[in-house]
Write an enzyme that holds these catalytic residues in place. Structure first.
Site, short mmCIF file in Angstrom:
data_model
loop_
_atom_site.label_atom_id
_atom_site.label_comp_id
_atom_site.label_asym_id
_atom_site.label_seq_id
_atom_site.Cartn_x
_atom_site.Cartn_y
_atom_site.Cartn_z
N ARG A 61 4.99 -2.18 0.81
CA ARG A 61 6.27 -2.82 0.49
C ARG A 61 6.06 -4.33 0.48
NH1 ARG A 61 5.77 -5.79 4.27
NH2 ARG A 61 7.84 -6.56 3.78
N ARG A 103 11.26 1.25 -7.09
CA ARG A 103 12.13 0.33 -6.34
C ARG A 103 12.71 -0.68 -7.34
NH1 ARG A 103 10.31 -1.81 -0.75
NH2 ARG A 103 12.58 -1.78 -0.51
N GLN A 210 11.07 -4.34 9.62
CA GLN A 210 9.83 -4.98 9.12
C GLN A 210 9.45 -6.18 10.00
OE1 GLN A 210 12.41 -4.08 7.20
NE2 GLN A 210 11.79 -3.51 5.14
N ASP A 251 12.52 -11.31 -3.25
CA ASP A 251 12.20 -10.16 -4.10
C ASP A 251 12.49 -10.43 -5.56
OD1 ASP A 251 12.59 -8.88 -1.32
OD2 ASP A 251 11.53 -7.42 -2.55
#
Ligand code: MRU
Length: 373
Positions: A61, A103, A210, A251
């Site tokens: 990720r 994703r 995370q 992102d």
């Protein structure tokens, strides 16, 4: 029992560096981030379906790492395909569509797919082994460029960090989220190397943790003083003057500078403004999406309810409770002090500064095509 031997992640060519993802003996090998920090387990993907599953299932990720993994996934899928010509192009379409469906928010995924498709079109006439080799070369180049970009961002961003800084970060924007070294953590690493970092506050990053599982672990490997905090503690520390700057990854960055990043980032940006603290975003140009005009148009991934209701397999909430679990939020550009890229530091007005910095290899038309595969 003592914990397993720890890996180094500082990406400066250390002998014990373990890449987040790599191509090894015709397989895509990645460290399974779901098992960290307790276990260091390598996941070997023998076909592109396994790479897609690893991305979707969060074994790997972080936006740049997802892009690099997708590049390797395409190279792997094409090396397993026996067809040629138009049939091979159809196979490429299928592979890209499967990876693109993993994703939706991290634009690096679509950027990487578009780049692999361009290389395919440039090499299609060669066919056979030379074409497949070229695709692998392209994926390896993306990996090497991302590592280099992270080092450059780290060194550029470190200039923004004052001596004795107490920095707050969110999620994991480290070596594990990139080809190595990290984006936000790259800046922290470079600044720490210059002796400027007194302490890092790592948000635990509910619900997937995370920050607790990955960032706290990564920074411990590098001996950087780190304090783990619950997400809800950030405002309290800022208000008490215990934080000097917030540093996060991204992102997707829209053309106007709006930033999609891990859920909770927007809250931090608003809190930072209230406490008059700088809020820095660190991301490679592959995260800048000039085809998306503003944050409203960024697709936000919704993840399973169990990530919120359960912890370590154990239910923490009443059965049947309604849950929302958006994985990302959008920070409006007015809260962002600067965006650090490998090509320089963008400042407002972002519509101009980002266009100038991104000024392509990445082009809007290709991104649009990739999104539609
Ligand atoms: O859901 P994740 O763990 O993939 O989200 C990761 C983040 O939000 C990171 O901050 C972002 O990808 C930047 S990574 C260099």
């Amino acid at each position: 029992m003592s914990p397993p031997a720890l890996l180094r992640y500082d990406g400066r060519g250390r002998r014990d560096l373990v890449p987040t993802v790599e191509w090894k003996d015709g397989e895509v090998v990645l460290i399974d981030q779901r098992r960290l920090p307790d276990e260091q387990v390598l996941l070997r993907c023998r076909d592109h379906h396994q790479v897609a599953a690893a991305i979707k299932g969060m074994a790997i990720r972080g936006a740049p790492a997802i892009g690099v993994a997708a590049g390797f996934g395409i190279a792997l899928g094409m090396s397993n395909a026996s067809s040629e010509g138009e049939e091979l192009r159809s196979e490429l379409d299928r592979i890209c569509a499967e990876l693109a469906a993993t994703r939706p928010t991290a634009v690096n995924l679509f950027w990487a797919i578009a780049r692999m498709r361009r290389r395919f079109e440039a090499e299609i006439d060669r066919g056979g082994a030379p074409l497949r080799r070229a695709l692998l070369e392209e994926a390896l180049a993306m990996q090497a460029e991302d590592l280099e970009a992270c080092r450059r961002m780290g060194d550029l961003g470190a200039e923004l960090v004052p001596p004795g800084a107490r920095l707050l970060t969110h999620c994991n924007a480290g070596a594990l989220a990139t080809a190595g070294y990290g984006t936000a953590l790259g800046v922290i690493r470079s600044a720490a190397r210059q002796g400027k970092v007194a302490r890092v506050f790592a948000d635990e990053t509910r619900p997937y943790l995370q920050g607790a599982r990955l960032t706290a672990w990564e920074l411990a490997q590098d001996g950087i003083a780190t304090t783990l905090i619950a997400d809800s503690t950030a405002g309290h520390l800022m208000a008490r003057g215990e934080v000097d700057a917030v540093v996060v990854g991204a992102d997707r960055i829209a053309a106007n500078g709006d930033v999609a990043n891990k859920i909770g980032t927007y809250t931090l940006a608003v809190l930072a403004r209230e406490s008059r603290l700088p809020f820095y975003v660190v991301a490679p140009v592959s995260t800048i999406d000039l085809a998306t005009p503003s944050g409203d148009a960024i697709p936000i991934e919704e993840r399973p309810a169990e990530e919120v209701t359960h912890h370590g397999g154990r239910r923490m909430a009443p059965e049947g409770v309604a849950v929302r679990n958006p994985a990302f939020d959008v920070t409006p550009h007015r809260y962002v002090t600067a965006i650090v890229t490998e090509r320089g530091i963008a400042r407002p007005p972002y519509a101009e500064s980002l266009a100038r910095l991104a000024g392509l290899p990445f082009n809007a038309e290709d991104a649009e095509k990739a999104r539609k595969v």
